[in-house]
Design a protein around this motif. Structure first.
Motif, PDB file in Angstrom:
ATOM      1  N   PHE A  28      55.545   5.597  87.508  1.00  0.00           N
ATOM      2  CA  PHE A  28      56.011   6.808  88.196  1.00  0.00           C
ATOM      3  C   PHE A  28      54.832   7.703  88.558  1.00  0.00           C
ATOM      4  N   SER A  29      53.787   7.688  87.732  1.00  0.00           N
ATOM      5  CA  SER A  29      52.566   8.428  88.046  1.00  0.00           C
ATOM      6  C   SER A  29      51.946   7.897  89.338  1.00  0.00           C
ATOM      7  N   PHE A  30      51.929   6.565  89.498  1.00  0.00           N
ATOM      8  CA  PHE A  30      51.412   5.964  90.728  1.00  0.00           C
ATOM      9  C   PHE A  30      52.262   6.409  91.929  1.00  0.00           C
ATOM     10  N   PHE A  31      53.591   6.329  91.771  1.00  0.00           N
ATOM     11  CA  PHE A  31      54.489   6.693  92.868  1.00  0.00           C
ATOM     12  C   PHE A  31      54.308   8.167  93.257  1.00  0.00           C
ATOM     13  N   LEU A  32      54.205   9.019  92.248  1.00  0.00           N
ATOM     14  CA  LEU A  32      54.079  10.454  92.491  1.00  0.00           C
ATOM     15  C   LEU A  32      52.750  10.779  93.165  1.00  0.00           C
ATOM     16  N   ALA A  33      51.755   9.925  92.974  1.00  0.00           N
ATOM     17  CA  ALA A  33      50.446  10.153  93.590  1.00  0.00           C
ATOM     18  C   ALA A  33      50.531  10.095  95.112  1.00  0.00           C
ATOM     19  N   VAL A  34      51.453   9.297  95.646  1.00  0.00           N
ATOM     20  CA  VAL A  34      51.505   9.088  97.099  1.00  0.00           C
ATOM     21  C   VAL A  34      51.811  10.382  97.853  1.00  0.00           C
ATOM     22  N   PRO A  35      52.935  11.070  97.577  1.00  0.00           N
ATOM     23  CA  PRO A  35      53.177  12.328  98.304  1.00  0.00           C
ATOM     24  C   PRO A  35      52.210  13.434  97.908  1.00  0.00           C
ATOM     25  N   THR A  36      51.774  13.438  96.646  1.00  0.00           N
ATOM     26  CA  THR A  36      50.860  14.483  96.184  1.00  0.00           C
ATOM     27  C   THR A  36      49.534  14.421  96.926  1.00  0.00           C
ATOM     28  N   MET A  37      48.925  13.246  96.939  1.00  0.00           N
ATOM     29  CA  MET A  37      47.609  13.112  97.558  1.00  0.00           C
ATOM     30  C   MET A  37      47.687  13.087  99.077  1.00  0.00           C
ATOM     31  N   ALA A  38      48.800  12.595  99.616  1.00  0.00           N
ATOM     32  CA  ALA A  38      48.964  12.637 101.079  1.00  0.00           C
ATOM     33  C   ALA A  38      49.019  14.082 101.555  1.00  0.00           C
ATOM     34  N   ALA A  39      49.749  14.925 100.818  1.00  0.00           N
ATOM     35  CA  ALA A  39      49.848  16.336 101.189  1.00  0.00           C
ATOM     36  C   ALA A  39      48.507  17.043 101.024  1.00  0.00           C
ATOM     37  N   ALA A  40      47.819  16.769  99.905  1.00  0.00           N
ATOM     38  CA  ALA A  40      46.525  17.407  99.663  1.00  0.00           C
ATOM     39  C   ALA A  40      45.504  17.002 100.716  1.00  0.00           C
ATOM     40  N   THR A  41      45.513  15.719 101.077  1.00  0.00           N
ATOM     41  CA  THR A  41      44.578  15.225 102.089  1.00  0.00           C
ATOM     42  C   THR A  41      44.877  15.811 103.458  1.00  0.00           C
ATOM     43  N   GLY A  42      46.161  15.816 103.822  1.00  0.00           N
ATOM     44  CA  GLY A  42      46.549  16.369 105.113  1.00  0.00           C
ATOM     45  C   GLY A  42      46.176  17.832 105.250  1.00  0.00           C
ATOM     46  N   TYR A  43      46.411  18.596 104.180  1.00  0.00           N
ATOM     47  CA  TYR A  43      46.069  20.026 104.202  1.00  0.00           C
ATOM     48  C   TYR A  43      44.563  20.228 104.332  1.00  0.00           C
ATOM     49  N   LYS A  44      43.803  19.433 103.590  1.00  0.00           N
ATOM     50  CA  LYS A  44      42.339  19.552 103.620  1.00  0.00           C
ATOM     51  C   LYS A  44      41.792  19.198 105.006  1.00  0.00           C
ATOM     52  N   LEU A  45      42.337  18.152 105.605  1.00  0.00           N
ATOM     53  CA  LEU A  45      41.867  17.742 106.929  1.00  0.00           C
ATOM     54  C   LEU A  45      42.209  18.782 107.999  1.00  0.00           C
ATOM     55  N   LEU A  46      43.411  19.344 107.909  1.00  0.00           N
ATOM     56  CA  LEU A  46      43.806  20.365 108.878  1.00  0.00           C
ATOM     57  C   LEU A  46      42.944  21.620 108.751  1.00  0.00           C
ATOM     58  N   LYS A  47      42.672  22.004 107.508  1.00  0.00           N
ATOM     59  CA  LYS A  47      41.914  23.230 107.280  1.00  0.00           C
ATOM     60  C   LYS A  47      40.433  23.056 107.617  1.00  0.00           C
ATOM     61  N   ASN A  48      39.940  21.827 107.515  1.00  0.00           N
ATOM     62  CA  ASN A  48      38.505  21.596 107.708  1.00  0.00           C
ATOM     63  C   ASN A  48      38.228  20.580 108.820  1.00  0.00           C
ATOM     64  N   HIS A  49      39.068  20.563 109.845  1.00  0.00           N
ATOM     65  CA  HIS A  49      38.889  19.560 110.894  1.00  0.00           C
ATOM     66  C   HIS A  49      37.573  19.742 111.649  1.00  0.00           C
ATOM     67  N   GLU A  50      37.064  20.989 111.676  1.00  0.00           N
ATOM     68  CA  GLU A  50      35.780  21.208 112.348  1.00  0.00           C
ATOM     69  C   GLU A  50      34.649  20.483 111.632  1.00  0.00           C
ATOM     70  N   VAL A  51      34.735  20.451 110.291  1.00  0.00           N
ATOM     71  CA  VAL A  51      33.717  19.757 109.497  1.00  0.00           C
ATOM     72  C   VAL A  51      33.746  18.269 109.801  1.00  0.00           C
ATOM     73  N   LEU A  52      34.963  17.719 109.892  1.00  0.00           N
ATOM     74  CA  LEU A  52      35.109  16.286 110.148  1.00  0.00           C
ATOM     75  C   LEU A  52      34.574  15.899 111.521  1.00  0.00           C
ATOM     76  N   THR A  53      34.874  16.712 112.519  1.00  0.00           N
ATOM     77  CA  THR A  53      34.508  16.363 113.896  1.00  0.00           C
ATOM     78  C   THR A  53      33.135  16.895 114.318  1.00  0.00           C
ATOM     79  N   SER A  54      32.439  17.528 113.380  1.00  0.00           N
ATOM     80  CA  SER A  54      31.120  18.083 113.731  1.00  0.00           C
ATOM     81  C   SER A  54      30.081  17.003 113.967  1.00  0.00           C
ATOM     82  N   SER A  55      30.358  15.787 113.479  1.00  0.00           N
ATOM     83  CA  SER A  55      29.421  14.682 113.665  1.00  0.00           C
ATOM     84  C   SER A  55      30.189  13.361 113.720  1.00  0.00           C
TER      85      SER A  55
END
Length: 260
Positions: free
Chosen positions: A177-204
């Motif tokens: 269940f810990s593995f299963f719970l990781a999927v929505p947890t980390m998907a949400a955390a990753t999506g939020y981080k990418l949206l908030k820092n998309h300039e960093v990602l696309t800067s190079s």
């Protein structure tokens, strides 16, 4: 960040994400040793390569994730992930600051190690052998345990597995269940981080390339690590990981103070 540094961090993520020794803590220490921990792309990279790791869970347990007839499973995941998402959103800036502190990681690794040494004795009479035997309230309570892992070095998998065992799940059921719970947890955390820092990602253009490499490496390594962890957990429990955390925690703390 060089390609070699990206691969090293991705290997660490894949190895440690689903093992109760804190993937975030190990990546913080590795990036500090390599001298790239203050870089904005490094902070983004350490979160975004979790996509590769969670894809490994989806591939290994694909039958579970596409069984739409058992909709209760998805409800439990949603209820389980909500506490960490809410608290993580509210404390985002503090968490980012904590990520820059190897001392916090060392202390939480050490303290968590002592917890893992005794956790098997705390929960000796489990009654639930799979997530299907859980009710919704148990999923929420496990989600509350996951909130503890917002502190770097605690380990999301350790917190949720212990939470599952506290809710009467067997070690195997709690780990899955810990593995299963990781999927929505980390998907949400990753999506939020990418949206908030998309300039960093696309800067190079190199940043996108490194992120793709990191996710592929994390996916492959995580596939192997999940199978290894389930086997060792069944045979040996948590003690071996507790000793590991204590040793690593002492080394980190001693190194910090000796270098002052």
């Amino acid at each position: 960040m060089s390609t070699l540094e990206a691969v090293i961090i991705a290997i660490i993520e894949g190895l440690t994400e689903f093992i109760p020794i804190s993937s975030t803590g190990h990546m913080v220490i590795a990036s500090s040793v390599m001298g790239i921990n203050g870089d904005e792309f490094t902070k983004l990279f350490e979160v975004a390569i979790q996509l590769g790791a969670i894809l490994a869970v989806v591939v290994l347990y694909w039958k579970k994730f596409i069984d739409f007839g058992k909709w209760q499973f998805y409800v439990k995941l949603i209820l389980g992930v909500m506490p960490a998402l809410i608290l993580g959103f509210l404390l985002h800036d503090y968490i980012d600051a904590w990520l820059e502190s190897p001392l916090i990681v060392g202390c939480t690794l050490l303290l968590g190690g002592f917890v893992l040494l005794v956790v098997d004795k705390w929960f000796q009479n489990p009654t639930i052998t799979s997530d299907e035997g859980m009710d919704y309230f148990r999923a929420i309570r496990i989600g509350l345990f996951q909130c503890i892992a917002l502190i770097p070095g605690v380990s999301r998998s350790a917190a949720t597995i212990i939470g599952g065992m506290q809710q009467k799940l067997t070690r195997h059921a709690a780990a899955e269940f810990s593995f299963f719970l990781a999927v929505p947890t980390m998907a949400a955390a990753t999506g939020y981080k990418l949206l908030k820092n998309h300039e960093v990602l696309t800067s190079s253009p190199d940043n996108i390339r490194l992120l793709l490499i990191g996710n592929v490496v994390a996916f492959i390594v995580a596939m192997l690590a999940i199978k290894f962890f389930i086997g060792t957990l069944q045979k040996f429990g948590f003690k071996m990981w507790g000793y590991y955390r204590i040793v690593v925690g002492i080394i980190i703390i001693a190194t910090i103070f000796l270098n002052k």
